[in-house]
Design a protein around this motif. Sequence first.
Motif, short mmCIF file in Angstrom:
data_model
loop_
_atom_site.label_atom_id
_atom_site.label_comp_id
_atom_site.label_asym_id
_atom_site.label_seq_id
_atom_site.Cartn_x
_atom_site.Cartn_y
_atom_site.Cartn_z
N GLY A 101 0.74 -1.14 -0.08
CA GLY A 101 -0.04 0.00 0.05
C GLY A 101 0.88 1.37 0.05
O GLY A 101 0.37 2.37 -0.17
N ASN A 129 1.73 8.45 -3.98
CA ASN A 129 1.21 9.17 -4.89
C ASN A 129 0.17 9.97 -4.47
O ASN A 129 -0.18 11.06 -4.91
CB ASN A 129 0.37 7.95 -5.87
CG ASN A 129 1.43 7.43 -6.83
OD1 ASN A 129 2.02 8.39 -7.75
ND2 ASN A 129 1.60 6.36 -6.95
N SER A 130 -0.54 9.58 -3.01
CA SER A 130 -1.65 10.40 -2.73
C SER A 130 -0.96 11.62 -1.98
O SER A 130 -1.63 12.75 -2.15
CB SER A 130 -2.24 9.87 -1.51
OG SER A 130 -3.02 8.68 -2.13
N LEU A 190 0.56 3.69 -3.19
CA LEU A 190 -0.63 4.55 -3.21
C LEU A 190 -0.38 5.75 -2.52
O LEU A 190 -1.07 6.73 -2.74
CB LEU A 190 -1.85 3.70 -2.82
CG LEU A 190 -2.97 4.51 -2.81
CD1 LEU A 190 -3.58 4.96 -3.99
CD2 LEU A 190 -4.32 3.42 -2.51
#
Length: 181
Positions: A49, A55-56, A52
């Motif tokens: 995870g 990238n967030s 992600l």
Amino acid sequence: MRTASTEQPSNERTDRETRPTGVSRPTPLGALGEVAWREIQDSTGSAAGIPLLLNSIAWGSARTADAALEELRDRICQYGFVVEQATAATVPFLWELAQLPHVTCRARILLLLKNIADARQWENTATAYPKLLNRRENHVVWERAARQAVHARRGALRQLRAEKDAEVVRASSELARSLGE
């Protein structure tokens, strides 16, 4: 005579920021795919995870980036402890994010890097309990690798300390002091 619009309402998400286009430069976080995230661990288990979350932080709104950074912190440096092997793998991406002007939480990223650089809890514990070094999960090695990863990218501090953003300058100065710069 006017007719009603035949356009259907969009069902696309609009709360997500889009990446800038038209400029040829290396893609931020382009090397995320080079790390075997599923094969390494963070505090939740598989580190799959983490991309992600990174990238967030890079592309999300300020609120999204803050929440993602907080979750990432819990996964890699919980309570000031380097918790798993994914920490060292994440550090280069944190350095990259800290240098991107559009990232909204750069100062907090720098403070996380400082926490990682200062982490010596496992090393100190192993001094008192040497059997800790004989475990399959060697937290001391992970902690040292994470610190070394922070030190390896410290060349970025000169640019960060020259920023116009006072919070970034303050946080990068604190990190520089921790790194002996």
